[in-house]
Structures are given as C-alpha cells and as structure tokens.
Design an enzyme around this catalytic site. Structure first.
Site, short mmCIF file in Angstrom:
data_model
loop_
_atom_site.label_atom_id
_atom_site.label_comp_id
_atom_site.label_asym_id
_atom_site.label_seq_id
_atom_site.Cartn_x
_atom_site.Cartn_y
_atom_site.Cartn_z
N CYS A 2 0.83 -1.21 0.00
CA CYS A 2 0.00 0.00 0.00
C CYS A 2 0.86 1.26 0.00
CB CYS A 2 -0.94 0.08 1.19
SG CYS A 2 -2.10 -1.29 1.33
N ARG A 27 3.36 -0.28 -5.17
CA ARG A 27 3.21 -0.89 -3.84
C ARG A 27 1.90 -1.67 -3.73
NH1 ARG A 27 6.82 1.66 -0.18
NH2 ARG A 27 5.68 0.70 1.51
N TRP A 77 -2.99 -2.64 -1.65
CA TRP A 77 -2.80 -4.07 -1.87
C TRP A 77 -3.63 -4.75 -0.80
CZ3 TRP A 77 -0.77 -8.38 0.77
CH2 TRP A 77 -0.56 -9.50 -0.03
N ASN A 103 -1.33 1.60 5.89
CA ASN A 103 -0.55 0.51 5.30
C ASN A 103 -0.12 -0.41 6.44
OD1 ASN A 103 1.23 -1.15 3.86
ND2 ASN A 103 2.93 0.28 4.12
N GLY A 104 -0.27 -1.73 6.26
CA GLY A 104 0.13 -2.66 7.32
C GLY A 104 -1.07 -3.48 7.77
N GLU A 486 14.75 -19.41 -9.27
CA GLU A 486 14.43 -18.04 -9.65
C GLU A 486 13.70 -18.00 -11.00
OE1 GLU A 486 14.24 -15.29 -8.26
OE2 GLU A 486 14.50 -13.71 -9.75
N LYS A 490 9.93 -16.48 -11.63
CA LYS A 490 9.64 -15.46 -12.62
C LYS A 490 8.46 -15.89 -13.50
CE LYS A 490 11.42 -12.61 -11.32
NZ LYS A 490 12.25 -12.60 -10.18
N GLU A 493 5.13 -15.79 -11.44
CA GLU A 493 4.57 -14.49 -11.05
C GLU A 493 4.20 -13.62 -12.24
OE1 GLU A 493 7.07 -11.95 -8.63
OE2 GLU A 493 8.86 -12.48 -9.75
N HIS A 509 13.26 -39.10 -7.36
CA HIS A 509 12.72 -39.48 -6.04
C HIS A 509 11.23 -39.15 -5.93
CE1 HIS A 509 16.67 -40.57 -4.61
NE2 HIS A 509 17.13 -39.42 -5.09
N LYS A 608 5.04 -4.81 -4.97
CA LYS A 608 6.50 -4.75 -4.98
C LYS A 608 7.06 -4.91 -3.57
CE LYS A 608 10.54 -4.11 -6.79
NZ LYS A 608 11.07 -5.29 -7.49
O1 M6R Z 1 12.18 -6.34 -1.21
P1 M6R Z 1 12.62 -7.77 -0.99
O2 M6R Z 1 13.84 -8.14 -1.75
O3 M6R Z 1 12.71 -8.12 0.46
O4 M6R Z 1 11.42 -8.64 -1.59
C1 M6R Z 1 11.42 -10.02 -1.39
C2 M6R Z 1 10.40 -10.70 -2.29
O5 M6R Z 1 9.11 -10.24 -2.00
C3 M6R Z 1 10.68 -10.43 -3.77
O6 M6R Z 1 11.96 -10.85 -4.14
C4 M6R Z 1 9.65 -11.16 -4.65
O7 M6R Z 1 9.82 -12.54 -4.55
C5 M6R Z 1 9.75 -10.68 -6.09
N1 M6R Z 1 8.45 -10.32 -6.58
C6 M6R Z 1 10.32 -11.68 -7.00
O8 M6R Z 1 10.38 -11.24 -8.32
#
Ligand code: M6R
Length: 613
Positions: A2, A27, A77, A103-104, A486, A490, A493, A509, A608
């Site tokens: 947020c 955010r 969010w 926010n929170g 990773e 990607k 998401e 396994h 984000k």
């Molecule tokens: O700001 P941060 O690096 O702590 O964020 C951690 C994760 O939320 C962040 O890396 C998330 O997994 C990304 N959306 C991945 O692309």
C-alpha cells in the site's frame, strides 16, 4: 504494501496526490482513493478497478471542489476485505468528518471493533484499517486535537502500520504515525507532506525527514512537529536520499521490467565499483566489522524472501567454497518462528531489495535478539532493515519498480559473492592468485550479462514458441538449482504458469512421475562440476516425453543437441554463472507473459513491497 500520500497547504493538493500515487502504485494496485478536506466537509473519491483506479480518480478530479486545504491518498494491496470500492481507502468515521489511510495490518482490529460496536459505531468496510477512523472519532469527541487523538489510538494498536489522518476540525493538519511500516515527512514552500515512500516525494522536495517507530507527527503547511508515544517532543531527523526521479522513469522502454533487465550490466558494475580491485583486494568499510570481528565469525546465516532467498542460495555456495565457512540459508518468514541457535559468532546477512519486507525485518530483529551480528544487504539506503542492522551493504542497483525482481536479484547474488570473497581473503582461505582470478571473474560479470542481454531476441523467440505452456519444470544442480528456482518464480509471477523447480537429482525421487509428453523441462545445463549428471537427468525426462529447453554456454553443441530449444549464454565460470544464467530465464518469463497479454510490471495479486506477514 500500500502507498500513502498526504499533502497540506498546496495550491492543488489533489494534483500533488495523484502524481504521487502514480509513483506509489507499484506498492499495490487493487484500488486507489483520495480525500480532500476543508473546515466544512470531506470530499472522497475511490475506485477499485484493478490497475486502472488512478485513471478514474483523474477523471473525477474535474469535479473536485476548489480551495480544499489538505488531502490524503492511498493505493491498496488488499489484505483484509476484497478488492472492492467499499474496502478502498481512505476510510471515514461514522460522522464523515475524519478520514484515514493505512498501510500494514492492525492485528487486534476485531477486539477493537467489538468495543467500538458496543459504543454504537458502525462500520462500512471489511478492513482492519477502518477501526482507526472510529477510534479517532472517539478521541476527538473528548476535545483532543487530531495528532493527540492519533497518539492515544496508536497506544491501543497491535501490529505493523503507517497511518495518515485528516479531519474537518483541523483542516490544515495531517496527523501521521508508524510502527515498522515506513512513512516519511517532507516540506517545501508552505506545503507539508507525508508519504510511504521516497519515490513519491523526490520530484517535489529533498527536504525530507524520518519518522521513527511509535512516533506521531503533526504536519501543517509551515511546520512539522513530532512526539513519542509518551507525548514528549522529538527532534526532526533529516533523511538523506541519493536517487532522482529520472532514474525511476521508463526511459523509452515498454515497461519497467524491460528497462531493469537492460540495466543489469550497469547495476552490477555500480555494485562492484570501488569495492573490488583487479588484484583481488576488497573494500567493504560499510560492514562496520573490524578484521578481528571477521576473525571471530564462525558461521554465516543468509536470509531473505522470494528472489532474495534464491540469491542467498547462490551466496551460500560461494561462502562454503571460497571462504570455507559454514553457511546456511533461511527463508526469512519462517526463521522468526524457529528456535534458531545463534550467538555472537554468527553473522546474519538479511537480504532485501526494498529493505522493508516485514518478514525479513522481523527475522533480522530476532537474530539480533539472539545475539548474532547482523548485516542488511539492501538496495534502499536508510531503509528499515539498514537501520536495524549492525552494518549495511547497499546493492546500488537504482530504483527497481517492476514487481518482478531482476537487476536487484542479480546485484544481490554478486554482492554476496563479493562478501564471500572478502571473508575468504580475510581468513586466508584462498591464495592471493585465486583471489585475483575470482576478482577478474566478478569484474567481468557486467560485460557477460550485457552479452547475454544482446541475445534477447533469441530468448524471446523461444518464449513465443512456448507461450501456450501449461506446466514447466525447472531443473538445475548447485548454483544451477538456485537459478532454476528463480526462473520458475519469474514464470509463475509474470506468466501465471505452473512452474516448479527441483534439484535435477531429486526428480527420480518422486516428481518424475509428473513428466509426460505435455511437460516442458527447462534445465540449467551450463558446464560445471555436475554437467554430466545434469545431462543424465535431462535424458531421464526426455525418455518420458518431455520437451527440453536448455540454458547452456555459447557454442556448446553437445548440450544443444539434447534439447528442443536452447538459451545460450556467454561462457562463465560455474560459481559465477547465476547472474548471467538468470538473464534468459527473465526473458523467457517476460516473453511468455507479454505473449499472454499480462501486465509484466504489475502482475496480479502481487505488490512490490511486502509489508505484511
Ligand atoms: O524487497 P525484498 O527483496 O525483500 O522482496 C522479497 C520478495 O518479496 C521479492 O523478491 C519477490 O519474490 C519478487 N516479486 C520476485 O520477483
């Protein structure tokens, strides 16, 4: 998550808020809303069309009353309550004279609601946040000013929060408070400002101030005063910032993700600049650890969430292999609730792009409580994490706006490798010559990543051919497994494709039961200690009908021959390969997502910065 903005004293407060909300949208973009205030009324507009609410607010601005004194705005969010208009912020009290943005998470909101309901308050949303508007209404009824009313409310709240509030009774005042969730204050030429994020204010002012946990600010057009929970006056603490707004714009790219992928060579070069020399010497004064501190460290624990966690997996291998140190990796959101055994000889490195991820923040705090030395490895100067840790290492990637981490993930990996080399040298775990070779390898990375980026069109061709995929399995071993994880994240998401990563040797396994002709397997098959074993694992999935895509070194015909598709990268030493090998997988996810018409900068359900548990 947020975004919050507050402005008082500006000639056009609504315009200032809309401009700031556009910068804060990363955010959260489930809904957006604003409220303007004068001594007579609140004017509120909210909208909950995911990703498009700001357009609606801009259209509504034509009907906004003139000469309103202040306003607060929010981009959401969703946590408590669906992403619909009634749950969009700002939220009002029963009388419609108080409005808040938040926010929170207010953890004890239900308990507070039960009391307020018994006093006759009625709610109009399912959010935890609205409770604060009604608590303020109750305190204002006693004759308290807005900031004092907020101070009393904060004492009743449990959880993490940043709050801003306005009321018709004091139309020039914005009251603001925070605990863990970030909030900053600013001023310029008779205008007072509040925001959740530096990015929202950089285009307006550099006269910025911090607000600490459990401090309450009263922001007026020409003054800012801050008190603690105890009501005692506190001094204003300036906030130093280095980024400028230009860096946060798209610079002609279609989206921020594309821009940020292309910025990786520059980001890596900046991360290494002045910290690593060709002779293998390292300079990391920011660590604030002396040589003897380093000697006393017996074990390293690396922690983070999401992409930051995967960067830690690559970092661990560097610590073990080069520095010969016991190294562990922890998912930050789980760590806090374990009974981890730490002590003064353990170094905890908390990795976070934003430096705001609440899971990582609390994990770091827990590590400190258990006596460990702590370092924040983050991209945001003076972020929550940086302030909490004993020392901070900054990745210098510049602002990352796209929700999917790209350049920051790459810089985290390289920063951890540099830290491992620093320890290796300090502890005499490597010979000077090996140190020189490693330094040469690290310093070559920006160029090699640039060469991978130059192949972007080849990667996109593969992505286009795979745009209809349903199930993808990513395989790798050693650092290749971290890259596979990773790559799968990607694709999940951005493209919303089911994607799982496995250490290639684990397939037999159990997971191999999932493989048939419909499966696509992406194998990280660059040359390294386990290349032959990875090739054998590829043969196993091919035998079950899978379509195989390999990430391999340029011109590696033997590896290409086993695959239906290949993603070539420049040849790079195995342990240094993750920052290069991830580039085609970023491109693969980007290309599949674009082919499916997805918004790559703002994927569904994500934000984000994750400031909730
Ligand atoms: O700001 P941060 O690096 O702590 O964020 C951690 C994760 O939320 C962040 O890396 C998330 O997994 C990304 N959306 C991945 O692309």
């Amino acid at each position: 998550m947020c975004g919050i903005i507050g402005v008082t004293g500006a000639a056009e407060p609504l315009q200032v808020m809309l401009d700031a909300l556009a910068l804060l949208e990363y955010r959260g973009y489930d809904s957006a809303g604003v409220v303007l205030v004068d001594d007579d009324r609140l004017w509120r507009r909210r909208d909950a069309v995911r990703g498009h609410s700001l357009e609606t607010l801009r259209e509504a601005a034509a009907d906004a009353p003139a000469h309103m004194t202040a306003g607060i705005g929010h981009t959401r969010w969703a946590t408590h309550g669906a992403a619909v208009e009634r749950n969009a912020h700002p939220h009002c009290d029963c009388s419609g004279t108080v409005a808040i943005v938040h926010n929170g998470i207010i953890e004890n909101y239900q308990e507070l609601w039960d009391k307020l309901a018994a006093e006759g308050h009625t709610r109009s949303s399912e959010t935890d946040s609205e409770v604060v508007a009604h608590l303020l209404e109750r305190e204002l009824a006693t004759g308290a000013g807005l900031a004092e009313a907020l101070r009393r409310c904060v004492g009743e709240l449990r959880g993490d929060f940043a709050l801003a509030a306005v009321t018709t009774r004091e139309p020039q005042v914005i009251a603001a408070a925070r605990r863990t969730s970030p909030l900053i204050l600013g001023r310029i030429d008779g205008t007072g400002l509040v925001a959740s994020d530096i990015a929202a204010l950089l285009g307006t002012t550099r006269d910025l101030y911090q607000l600490a946990d459990d401090e309450i600010a009263e922001v007026r057009p020409d003054s800012i005063s801050v008190v603690g929970l105890d009501g005692q006056q506190r001094g204003l603490v300036p906030l130093e910032v280095g980024w400028d707004l230009v860096a946060a714009r798209r610079d002609g790219y279609d989206d921020f993700m594309s821009k940020e992928i292309h910025e990786q060579p520059r980001a890596l070069a900046d991360t290494l600049m002045g910290r690593l020399h060709v002779d293998g010497t390292t300079e990391l004064e920011e660590l604030r650890l002396t040589g003897s501190d380093l000697d006393e460290i017996e074990r390293v624990v690396l922690m983070g969430c999401g992409s930051a966690y995967y960067a830690c997996l690559s970092g661990r291998i560097a610590f073990e292999h080069w520095a010969r140190m016991p190294a562990e990796v922890e998912i930050a959101s789980e760590f806090r609730y374990r009974d981890a055994i730490l002590g003064e000889h353990t170094l905890v490195v908390a990795v976070s792009q934003s430096g705001e991820t609440v899971d990582t923040f609390h994990a770091l705090r827990e590590a400190r409580r258990r006596g460990a030395k702590t370092i924040a490895l983050t991209n945001v100067v003076d972020s929550l994490l940086a302030r909490e840790a004993d020392g901070a290492l900054y990745t210098r990637a510049g602002p990352e706006i796209g929700v999917a981490s790209t350049k920051c993930h790459a810089t985290q990996i390289v920063m951890l490798q540099l830290l491992a080399l620093h320890f290796a040298r300090q502890r005499g775990a490597i010979e000077p010559e090996e140190g020189r070779d490693l330094a040469g390898g690290l310093l070559a990375l920006p160029g090699l990543v640039g060469r991978a980026i130059a192949r972007m069109d080849d990667y996109f061709s593969v992505a286009n051919r795979l745009s209809e995929v349903q199930d993808v399995y990513f395989l790798g071993r050693r650092v290749g497994y971290a890259v596979a994880l990773e790559g799968a994240l990607k694709l999940k998401e951005l493209a919303y494709v089911r994607a799982e990563a496995y250490p290639a040797g684990e397939m037999k396994h159990g997971p191999i039961a999932l493989i048939d002709e419909s499966a696509v397997v992406v194998a990280v098959a660059t040359r390294g200690r386990l290349w032959e074993k990875v090739m054998a694992n590829i043969a196993e999935v091919k035998a079950r009908g899978a379509t195989v895509v390999v990430v391999c070194g340029e011109g590696d015909e033997e590896t290409k021959a086993v695959a239906e598709e290949f993603l070539e990268i420049p040849v790079v030493p195995e342990l240094l390969s993750p920052a290069v090998a991830i580039v085609p997988l970023q491109a693969l996810a980007y290309g599949v997502a674009r082919a499916r018409g997805n918004d790559v900068d703002r994927p569904r359900n994500l934000a984000k910065v994750v400031t909730v548990e």
